[in-house]
Design a protein around this motif. Structure first.
Motif, PDB file in Angstrom:
ATOM      1  N   LEU A   1       0.841  -1.209   0.000  1.00  0.00           N
ATOM      2  CA  LEU A   1       0.000   0.000   0.000  1.00  0.00           C
ATOM      3  C   LEU A   1       0.873   1.254   0.000  1.00  0.00           C
ATOM      4  O   LEU A   1       0.594   2.225  -0.712  1.00  0.00           O
ATOM      5  CB  LEU A   1      -0.905   0.034   1.228  1.00  0.00           C
ATOM      6  N   TRP A   2       1.928   1.227   0.820  1.00  0.00           N
ATOM      7  CA  TRP A   2       2.839   2.378   0.907  1.00  0.00           C
ATOM      8  C   TRP A   2       3.466   2.674  -0.454  1.00  0.00           C
ATOM      9  O   TRP A   2       3.469   3.806  -0.923  1.00  0.00           O
ATOM     10  CB  TRP A   2       3.924   2.102   1.942  1.00  0.00           C
ATOM     11  N   ARG A   3       3.988   1.627  -1.086  1.00  0.00           N
ATOM     12  CA  ARG A   3       4.642   1.802  -2.391  1.00  0.00           C
ATOM     13  C   ARG A   3       3.664   2.345  -3.425  1.00  0.00           C
ATOM     14  O   ARG A   3       4.016   3.211  -4.230  1.00  0.00           O
ATOM     15  CB  ARG A   3       5.225   0.479  -2.873  1.00  0.00           C
ATOM     16  N   ALA A   4       2.436   1.817  -3.428  1.00  0.00           N
ATOM     17  CA  ALA A   4       1.439   2.277  -4.392  1.00  0.00           C
ATOM     18  C   ALA A   4       1.079   3.740  -4.131  1.00  0.00           C
ATOM     19  O   ALA A   4       1.003   4.541  -5.072  1.00  0.00           O
ATOM     20  CB  ALA A   4       0.200   1.396  -4.323  1.00  0.00           C
ATOM     21  N   GLY A   5       0.875   4.088  -2.864  1.00  0.00           N
ATOM     22  CA  GLY A   5       0.576   5.482  -2.529  1.00  0.00           C
ATOM     23  C   GLY A   5       1.706   6.406  -2.930  1.00  0.00           C
ATOM     24  O   GLY A   5       1.481   7.487  -3.487  1.00  0.00           O
ATOM     25  N   HIS A   6       2.925   5.980  -2.676  1.00  0.00           N
ATOM     26  CA  HIS A   6       4.104   6.774  -3.048  1.00  0.00           C
ATOM     27  C   HIS A   6       4.171   6.945  -4.561  1.00  0.00           C
ATOM     28  O   HIS A   6       4.502   8.017  -5.072  1.00  0.00           O
ATOM     29  CB  HIS A   6       5.366   6.102  -2.519  1.00  0.00           C
ATOM     30  N   ARG A   7       3.842   5.908  -5.288  1.00  0.00           N
ATOM     31  CA  ARG A   7       3.860   5.937  -6.751  1.00  0.00           C
ATOM     32  C   ARG A   7       2.894   6.995  -7.299  1.00  0.00           C
ATOM     33  O   ARG A   7       3.170   7.651  -8.285  1.00  0.00           O
ATOM     34  CB  ARG A   7       3.515   4.542  -7.273  1.00  0.00           C
ATOM     35  N   TRP A   8       1.751   7.151  -6.653  1.00  0.00           N
ATOM     36  CA  TRP A   8       0.725   8.091  -7.093  1.00  0.00           C
ATOM     37  C   TRP A   8       0.896   9.485  -6.487  1.00  0.00           C
ATOM     38  O   TRP A   8       0.120  10.385  -6.777  1.00  0.00           O
ATOM     39  CB  TRP A   8      -0.654   7.593  -6.662  1.00  0.00           C
ATOM     40  N   SER A   9       1.855   9.693  -5.642  1.00  0.00           N
ATOM     41  CA  SER A   9       1.883  10.864  -4.766  1.00  0.00           C
ATOM     42  C   SER A   9       2.382  12.147  -5.412  1.00  0.00           C
ATOM     43  O   SER A   9       2.891  12.158  -6.522  1.00  0.00           O
ATOM     44  CB  SER A   9       2.750  10.562  -3.547  1.00  0.00           C
ATOM     45  N   TYR A  10       2.237  13.170  -4.609  1.00  0.00           N
ATOM     46  CA  TYR A  10       2.805  14.485  -4.852  1.00  0.00           C
ATOM     47  C   TYR A  10       2.302  15.190  -6.097  1.00  0.00           C
ATOM     48  O   TYR A  10       3.063  15.554  -6.972  1.00  0.00           O
ATOM     49  CB  TYR A  10       4.332  14.431  -4.843  1.00  0.00           C
TER      50      TYR A  10
END
Length: 160
Positions: free
Chosen positions: A112-121
């Motif tokens: 979940l963390w990696r996916a959120g980071h991928r979509w972030s900022y």
């Protein structure tokens, strides 16, 4: 990681809330565009296959989903079949997810963390950072600090 009233912000895309708590809508929703909101219950995700099944149903994963952690991550980082600008994933009873297997549970949260980071900022004109995938993890007040700590440790990218 900052703590506010009933909400702990781990990253712009990941938040832990307690009963009665919440995340301000301006941190989740774009000024315009479409938003897909997916709601899951951690108590329904007791093992890997059930977890994959629930995500497959709620996020409408494609039929080619491979039913493993790499495929799970690939689908979470894509989501193009939902045809929306932003995605909000709400998981109630997040402290119950895969609670009988710590290593699989860590893999779940790391994914979940990696996916959120991928979509972030994504920067908004008002200067507020808005992620294209926001993850809201709801749990009891007693569990929230521990879950937030474990998620905060994920800020160092995993090697798997």
């Amino acid at each position: 990681m900052t703590e506010e009233t009933s909400a702990i912000h781990i990253a712009p895309w990941m938040h832990v809330i307690t009963p009665g708590g919440g995340v301000p809508l301006d941190e989740l929703l774009p000024a315009s565009g479409s938003v897909y909101v997916a709601y899951l219950n951690g108590q329904d995700m007791t093992d890997e296959m059930t977890t994959f099944q629930k995500f497959w149903e709620v996020l409408k994963f494609p039929d080619y989903f491979g039913w493993n952690w790499n495929a799970f991550y690939d689908c979470l980082r894509d989501l193009q079949w939902l045809s929306s600008d932003r995605h909000v994933l709400i998981i109630e009873s997040a402290d119950s997810i895969l609670c009988e297997d710590d290593s699989i549970r860590e893999k779940f949260f790391a994914t979940l963390w990696r996916a959120g980071h991928r979509w972030s900022y994504t920067k908004r004109p008002e200067g507020v950072t808005l992620s294209k995938l926001s993850i809201i993890l709801s749990c009891s007040g007693e569990s929230a600090p521990n879950l937030a700590r474990r998620l905060g440790e994920l800020q160092v990218p995993p090697n798997f």
